[in-house]
Design a protein around this motif. Structure first.
Motif, short mmCIF file in Angstrom:
data_model
loop_
_atom_site.label_atom_id
_atom_site.label_comp_id
_atom_site.label_asym_id
_atom_site.label_seq_id
_atom_site.Cartn_x
_atom_site.Cartn_y
_atom_site.Cartn_z
N ARG A 35 -36.52 -32.09 26.92
CA ARG A 35 -36.27 -32.74 28.21
C ARG A 35 -37.07 -34.04 28.31
O ARG A 35 -36.56 -35.08 28.73
N THR A 80 -35.08 -37.48 28.26
CA THR A 80 -35.10 -38.28 29.49
C THR A 80 -35.90 -39.56 29.31
O THR A 80 -36.01 -40.35 30.23
N HIS A 116 -32.53 -38.22 34.40
CA HIS A 116 -32.27 -36.85 34.86
C HIS A 116 -30.81 -36.73 35.26
O HIS A 116 -30.16 -35.71 35.01
N TYR A 159 -33.95 -41.27 37.72
CA TYR A 159 -35.08 -40.33 37.53
C TYR A 159 -35.48 -39.76 38.89
O TYR A 159 -35.57 -40.48 39.88
N PRO A 193 -37.00 -32.82 38.51
CA PRO A 193 -35.86 -32.80 37.57
C PRO A 193 -34.98 -31.55 37.71
O PRO A 193 -33.81 -31.61 37.31
N THR A 194 -35.49 -30.47 38.27
CA THR A 194 -34.67 -29.26 38.40
C THR A 194 -33.54 -29.46 39.40
O THR A 194 -32.63 -28.64 39.49
N ALA A 207 -31.52 -31.92 39.26
CA ALA A 207 -30.57 -32.84 38.63
C ALA A 207 -29.11 -32.44 38.89
O ALA A 207 -28.27 -33.28 39.26
N ILE A 216 -25.85 -35.00 33.48
CA ILE A 216 -27.30 -34.77 33.64
C ILE A 216 -27.91 -34.75 32.24
O ILE A 216 -27.19 -34.71 31.23
N TRP A 217 -29.24 -34.71 32.18
CA TRP A 217 -29.94 -34.89 30.90
C TRP A 217 -29.53 -33.83 29.87
O TRP A 217 -29.39 -34.14 28.68
#
Lengths: 446, 245
Positions: free
Chosen positions: A48, A52, A58, A236, A240-241, A243, A290-291
């Motif tokens: 991740r 990223t 993200h 960003y 990040p959760t 995303a 997403i990433w």
């Protein structure tokens, strides 16, 4: 219950040798599970972090442009407006950057290969700058000095490039040397630009095979695209959760503003060229990802690590369960007198069953807690030691050092699973004990 | 007075390969509350089987056993366990203490199974009984740290801690020397007198038999004799409870 707990606890203390052996084995397997889990989690974290920084935000608002049905250009027009909409409608926004994605041949005097150059504004790339480390010159140049040379900040200059050490080594170039990027353009011609290597970064696993960085203006020059075009607005987030939720929200926002948004495909953009080229439409479509979509092609590593861990743990747990079952069966035989006494005094069959299962559960809980603590210590120790694995492993793990990350939830799961497995292994011997008739057990004692 | 124990034509058969061994052959017996009864007879006569029937750890093949007004053969396993816990106390020939528990914890064990008393009341009862059997000082010791006589005293305390109506003792003195054995019998008699607990014990030792007030003689699975005994003159050789045999 108190009587059962008391007897179970004292029996574990009494059978010291058996308890010690089983505790050590159980703790060892729990520790192994925690370490393997930490390795997998470490890989996911590294993935991740690297993804990223190198090739994805993200959340990405990217797009495809087709001037004719067979085209497939990873371009979005009027990127300033798209960036403005994204900024205004992203909850928990940290910052955004633009990226120009491309696919070109990288050529030196000695060698050439295909790469995916990213056109960037190095001054805006906070994450990328924090994660890239200059490689010592000796890592890519025979007779090179052990100190790093070059500077990432020089990417503000036109016609410059940042390479990774393995790329520089293959090309036989160093800082100050020039390389050529060549690629077909939308008009059907093949364009080339020469760029000077201003910095060589340490490798970051297999992703350093095809990623490299040049100023955005160089990509525009290579492809002859306008300044208000780009390939993606990378977003960003503070968390990040979030995303996936943010991507869903932005899809609705852009659709509501009249943009055509492609169906979500969890793939890296370079896997979509053929698909998009085969679709019968022209013009502009947005593609939000997403990433994890952009690195889905290396999911196999995480899956492989998890699978190996699962297979190993299932085998070891099976062996342990058999061991516990045997130990408990022996205990039932040895303690027939005790069972008869307890039954005669008034303990029910379920009480006898609970007595043996509780003993196993206590053992499992203690051993797995010990193992989890040892595993966490070991994982943190390995992580702190910055161990360098062989290059092949390093490439697969996306890092030149072993990175392990202990997750609290994983420790809780390991403790719960091992405690339950230990308890379940004791059920069969416990049933045998509970089925003993008190009169038989008493006669046995007599 | 209503009988606390009533056996009616009790037959108990045990399969032994293709044969059937008849351990009890139609025993009729009633015992009133507070009796101090010895079941006598040679080895293999059926004494232990009879005690097992009264103790609800086994059920008759035919006939009925009624303990405190409940017919044991009609009870489910759980109900029999409850009856044993609430109405019966056991003293075994081989003491049968739980080896991992201390003397006090062994005595407390039936109360923990009972689950109705608070910690303070449990501790009070345990301390009182250990005092009564002369083992207050040994409360924290494990069975393997106690002598045979001391272990049997712990077993007596354990049998009495739930204040049962009946205490069954299967050859309680068989593994003890004669002096210690008589001390144990004296202790049982004292508890019988003080608490009016019914004591039923088996033995084939005539010195021990002499201390009972009623003797039931079993031979070949049948009741051969049932008679009242005169109280013995004295037990001068028996040490006081609390002495360490």
């Amino acid at each position: 219950m108190r009587a059962i707990l008391k007897i179970a606890f004292h029996n574990l203390l009494q059978a010291r040798l058996r308890t010690t052996i089983l505790t050590l084995v159980l703790a060892g397997v729990t520790a192994l599970l925690v370490v393997m889990g930490a390795l997998s989690q470490g890989f996911t974290d590294t993935l991740r972090t690297n993804a990223t920084a190198l090739s994805s935000g993200h959340v990405n608002v990217a797009g495809w442009y087709k001037s004719k049905a067979t085209d497939a250009w990873p371009l979005i027009n009027d990127v300033g407006e798209i960036e403005r909409i994204a900024k205004e409608n992203t909850p928990g926004l940290d910052y955004v950057v633009r990226r120009d994605r491309s696919w070109a041949k990288l050529i030196s005097r000695d060698h050439s290969f295909f790469v995916s150059p990213s056109g960037i504004d190095i001054t805006a790339e906070r994450r990328l700058k924090s994660i890239l480390k200059l490689a010592p010159e000796s890592a890519y140049k025979d007779g090179g000095q052990d100190a790093p040379v070059g500077s990432f900040d020089r990417l503000v200059e036109p016609h410059t490039a940042i390479l990774f050490a393995s790329q520089a080594k293959r090309l036989g170039v160093g800082v100050g040397d020039y390389v050529t990027l060549t690629s077909p353009t939308g008009s059907g011609r093949t364009n080339s630009i020469d760029v000077t290597v201003v910095a060589v970064a340490r490798d970051m696993g297999m992703m350093s095979n095809w990623n490299m960085f040049v100023p955005s203006a160089d990509i525009h020059e290579l492809y002859q695209t306008a300044d208000d075009t780009s390939s993606a607005v990378m977003i960003y987030l503070d968390d990040p959760t979030e995303a996936e939720a943010v991507m869903g929200h932005l899809r609705e926002v852009f659709a509501a503003r009249g943009y055509t948004v492609m169906d979500h495909q969890p793939q890296a953009f370079f896997f979509k060229f053929e698909t998009v080229a085969g679709e019968d439409w022209t013009g502009q479509k947005l593609d939000l990802t997403i990433w994890s979509d952009e690195v889905s092609y290396i999911d196999f590593m995480s899956t492989a690590l998890d699978s190996v861990t699962a297979i190993l743990i299932v085998i070891l747990m099976g062996i342990i369960a058999i061991g516990i079952m045997n130990a408990m069966l022996m205990s039932v035989r040895r303690r027939t007198a005790e069972i008869g006494t307890a039954r005669a005094i008034g303990m029910t069959r379920s009480g006898v069953l609970a007595m043996f299962v509780t003993e196993a559960l206590l053992l499992g809980l203690f051993a797995s807690l010990l193992g989890a603590a040892l595993g966490a210590l070991l994982a943190n120790g390995i992580d702190a030691a910055q161990i360098q694995p062989p290059p092949m492993v390093s490439a697969l793990l996306m890092s030149d050092t072993l990175h392990l990350s202990v997750d609290g939830g994983q420790i809780v799961r390991a403790v719960v699973v091992f405690t339950l497995v230990t308890g379940l292994a004791a059920v069969s011997p416990a049933i045998r004990a509970a089925r003993l008739e008190p009169v038989t057990a008493i006669h046995h004692t007599s | 007075m209503e009988a606390i124990v009533a056996l009616n034509k009790v037959v108990k058969d045990y399969p032994l390969g293709k044969l059937t061994v008849q351990a009890l052959r139609g025993v009729d017996l009633t015992i009133a509350p507070g009796e101090f009864t010895v079941i006598a007879g040679p080895s293999g006569s059926g004494k232990t089987t009879l005690l097992n029937m009264i103790g609800c750890v086994d059920v008759p093949t035919t006939g009925s056993v009624t303990i405190a007004g409940r017919e044991t053969g009609k009870l489910k396993d759980r109900a029999r366990a409850k009856l044993r816990l609430e109405k019966l106390g056991f003293i075994f020939q081989t003491f049968n203490l739980i080896p991992v528990l201390s003397a006090a914890q062994n005595v407390e064990f039936p109360l923990l199974l009972h689950g109705r008393l608070g910690t303070r009341e449990r501790q009070r009862r345990v301390a009182e009984l250990l005092e009564a059997v002369g083992l207050a000082e040994q409360a924290r010791q494990r069975p393997n740290e106690l002598s045979g006589g001391q272990r049997q005293r712990v077993a007596i305390a354990r049998a009495l801690v739930t204040e049962p109506a009946i205490v069954l003792a299967d050859e309680p003195t068989a593994n003890l020397d004669s002096v210690t054995g008589l001390a144990i019998i004296d202790l049982m008699k004292e508890m019988n007198a003080r608490r009016n607990t019914t004591f039923i014990f088996s033995t084939h030792d005539e010195h021990v038999m002499a201390h009972a007030r009623r003797m039931v003689h079993i031979a070949d699975g049948k009741l051969a004799e049932d008679r009242a005994l005169a109280p013995p003159a004295a037990t001068a050789e028996a040490p006081e409870p609390g002495a360490t045999p």
